[in-house]
Scaffold this motif. Sequence first.
Motif, PDB file in Angstrom:
ATOM      1  N   LEU A 152       0.829  -1.134   0.105  1.00 15.98           N
ATOM      2  CA  LEU A 152      -0.038  -0.006   0.044  1.00 15.98           C
ATOM      3  C   LEU A 152       0.842   1.157   0.111  1.00 15.98           C
ATOM      4  CD1 LEU A 152      -2.724   1.804   0.228  1.00 15.98           C
ATOM      5  CD2 LEU A 152      -2.466   1.284   2.641  1.00 15.98           C
ATOM      6  N   LEU A 153       1.999   1.347   0.758  1.00 20.93           N
ATOM      7  CA  LEU A 153       2.796   2.391   1.151  1.00 20.93           C
ATOM      8  C   LEU A 153       3.413   2.703  -0.470  1.00 20.93           C
ATOM      9  CD1 LEU A 153       4.110   2.022   4.624  1.00 20.93           C
ATOM     10  CD2 LEU A 153       2.653   3.774   3.900  1.00 20.93           C
ATOM     11  N   SER A 154       4.018   1.558  -1.063  1.00 20.68           N
ATOM     12  CA  SER A 154       4.615   1.499  -2.229  1.00 20.68           C
ATOM     13  C   SER A 154       3.678   2.254  -3.470  1.00 20.68           C
ATOM     14  CB  SER A 154       5.090   0.332  -2.841  1.00 20.68           C
ATOM     15  OG  SER A 154       5.532   0.203  -4.088  1.00 20.68           O
ATOM     16  N   LEU A 155       2.624   1.938  -3.560  1.00 20.80           N
ATOM     17  CA  LEU A 155       1.417   2.649  -4.379  1.00 20.80           C
ATOM     18  C   LEU A 155       1.237   3.881  -4.060  1.00 20.80           C
ATOM     19  CD1 LEU A 155      -1.076  -0.463  -4.848  1.00 20.80           C
ATOM     20  CD2 LEU A 155       0.700   0.229  -6.517  1.00 20.80           C
ATOM     21  N   LEU A 156       1.078   4.410  -2.852  1.00 17.20           N
ATOM     22  CA  LEU A 156       1.035   5.637  -2.216  1.00 17.20           C
ATOM     23  C   LEU A 156       2.187   6.398  -2.699  1.00 17.20           C
ATOM     24  CD1 LEU A 156      -0.753   5.603   1.066  1.00 17.20           C
ATOM     25  CD2 LEU A 156      -1.870   6.150  -1.089  1.00 17.20           C
ATOM     26  N   ARG A 157       3.521   6.049  -2.659  1.00 16.40           N
ATOM     27  CA  ARG A 157       4.667   6.735  -2.957  1.00 16.40           C
ATOM     28  C   ARG A 157       4.519   6.929  -4.597  1.00 16.40           C
ATOM     29  NH1 ARG A 157       7.412   2.736   0.150  1.00 16.40           N
ATOM     30  NH2 ARG A 157       7.797   3.510   2.113  1.00 16.40           N
ATOM     31  N   GLU A 158       3.983   6.086  -5.240  1.00 17.89           N
ATOM     32  CA  GLU A 158       4.130   6.284  -6.844  1.00 17.89           C
ATOM     33  C   GLU A 158       2.913   7.270  -7.134  1.00 17.89           C
ATOM     34  OE1 GLU A 158       2.968   2.831  -9.042  1.00 17.89           O
ATOM     35  OE2 GLU A 158       4.575   1.554  -7.887  1.00 17.89           O
ATOM     36  N   ASP A 159       1.786   7.321  -6.413  1.00 19.15           N
ATOM     37  CA  ASP A 159       0.636   8.437  -6.715  1.00 19.15           C
ATOM     38  C   ASP A 159      -0.205   8.435  -5.498  1.00 19.15           C
ATOM     39  OD1 ASP A 159      -1.112   9.636  -7.612  1.00 19.15           O
ATOM     40  OD2 ASP A 159      -1.931   8.457  -9.255  1.00 19.15           O
ATOM     41  N   ALA A 160       0.262   9.389  -4.685  1.00 20.36           N
ATOM     42  CA  ALA A 160      -0.587   9.416  -3.388  1.00 20.36           C
ATOM     43  C   ALA A 160      -1.918  10.121  -3.752  1.00 20.36           C
ATOM     44  CB  ALA A 160       0.110  10.511  -2.725  1.00 20.36           C
ATOM     45  N   SER A 181      -6.985   7.120  -6.345  1.00 23.57           N
ATOM     46  CA  SER A 181      -7.990   6.549  -5.759  1.00 23.57           C
ATOM     47  C   SER A 181      -8.178   5.494  -4.823  1.00 23.57           C
ATOM     48  CB  SER A 181      -9.580   6.527  -6.419  1.00 23.57           C
ATOM     49  OG  SER A 181      -9.317   5.344  -7.482  1.00 23.57           O
ATOM     50  N   THR A 182      -8.836   5.452  -3.811  1.00 26.10           N
ATOM     51  CA  THR A 182      -8.980   4.258  -2.700  1.00 26.10           C
ATOM     52  C   THR A 182      -9.474   2.908  -3.673  1.00 26.10           C
ATOM     53  OG1 THR A 182      -9.592   5.827  -0.897  1.00 26.10           O
ATOM     54  CG2 THR A 182      -9.653   3.499  -0.902  1.00 26.10           C
ATOM     55  N   ALA A 183     -10.530   3.335  -4.384  1.00 18.77           N
ATOM     56  CA  ALA A 183     -11.008   1.847  -5.256  1.00 18.77           C
ATOM     57  C   ALA A 183      -9.861   1.613  -6.135  1.00 18.77           C
ATOM     58  CB  ALA A 183     -11.956   2.505  -6.038  1.00 18.77           C
ATOM     59  N   ALA A 199      -7.187  -0.264  -3.978  1.00 18.25           N
ATOM     60  CA  ALA A 199      -7.776  -1.679  -3.582  1.00 18.25           C
ATOM     61  C   ALA A 199      -7.873  -2.747  -4.782  1.00 18.25           C
ATOM     62  CB  ALA A 199      -9.489  -1.453  -3.291  1.00 18.25           C
ATOM     63  N   ARG A 200      -8.201  -2.367  -5.958  1.00 14.37           N
ATOM     64  CA  ARG A 200      -8.120  -3.203  -7.453  1.00 14.37           C
ATOM     65  C   ARG A 200      -6.861  -3.532  -7.586  1.00 14.37           C
ATOM     66  NH1 ARG A 200     -12.166   0.099  -9.506  1.00 14.37           N
ATOM     67  NH2 ARG A 200     -10.458   1.596 -10.234  1.00 14.37           N
ATOM     68  N   ARG A 201      -5.883  -2.822  -7.298  1.00 11.10           N
ATOM     69  CA  ARG A 201      -4.448  -3.208  -7.697  1.00 11.10           C
ATOM     70  C   ARG A 201      -3.839  -4.147  -6.526  1.00 11.10           C
ATOM     71  NH1 ARG A 201      -0.957   1.955  -9.324  1.00 11.10           N
ATOM     72  NH2 ARG A 201       0.634   0.235  -9.743  1.00 11.10           N
ATOM     73  N   LEU A 202      -4.362  -4.023  -5.295  1.00  9.27           N
ATOM     74  CA  LEU A 202      -3.953  -4.874  -4.039  1.00  9.27           C
ATOM     75  C   LEU A 202      -4.770  -6.216  -3.886  1.00  9.27           C
ATOM     76  CD1 LEU A 202      -3.150  -2.084  -1.396  1.00  9.27           C
ATOM     77  CD2 LEU A 202      -1.628  -3.471  -2.852  1.00  9.27           C
ATOM     78  N   GLY A 203      -5.913  -6.021  -4.722  1.00 13.68           N
ATOM     79  CA  GLY A 203      -6.772  -7.078  -4.493  1.00 13.68           C
ATOM     80  C   GLY A 203      -7.602  -7.153  -3.260  1.00 13.68           C
ATOM     81  N   LEU A 204      -7.832  -6.061  -2.718  1.00 14.81           N
ATOM     82  CA  LEU A 204      -8.391  -5.715  -1.381  1.00 14.81           C
ATOM     83  C   LEU A 204      -9.745  -5.017  -1.576  1.00 14.81           C
ATOM     84  CD1 LEU A 204      -5.457  -4.798   0.884  1.00 14.81           C
ATOM     85  CD2 LEU A 204      -6.495  -6.859   0.629  1.00 14.81           C
TER      86      LEU A 204
END
Length: 101
Positions: A10-18, A21-23, A26-31
Amino acid sequence: MRITPADELLLSLLREDARASTADIARRLGLSRTTVQNRIARLEAQGVIRGYTVRVHDDYEQAGSARILITVRPEADAGGGQGAAGRARCGCCIRSAAATT
């Protein structure tokens, strides 16, 4: 502070693009979206996520550059040597190029 492998992703994805969207995260993490929202809230509350920022291209940056001059002189004692503990006195002069333009 306990960080799980899912938190690291999750932190890795937020570093890429804070701003993602949460959705989308979630899709990228499968959550689920709710799980991602809860994880972000927990990481913020724990101080792992301390804030969000914007990176500005250098051509648009207004800060400019700084020149720093530091002079260190030994602190003299009565005998003309260094101070009792060999301390040094520091005089600093900081001039910002942005402040002069």
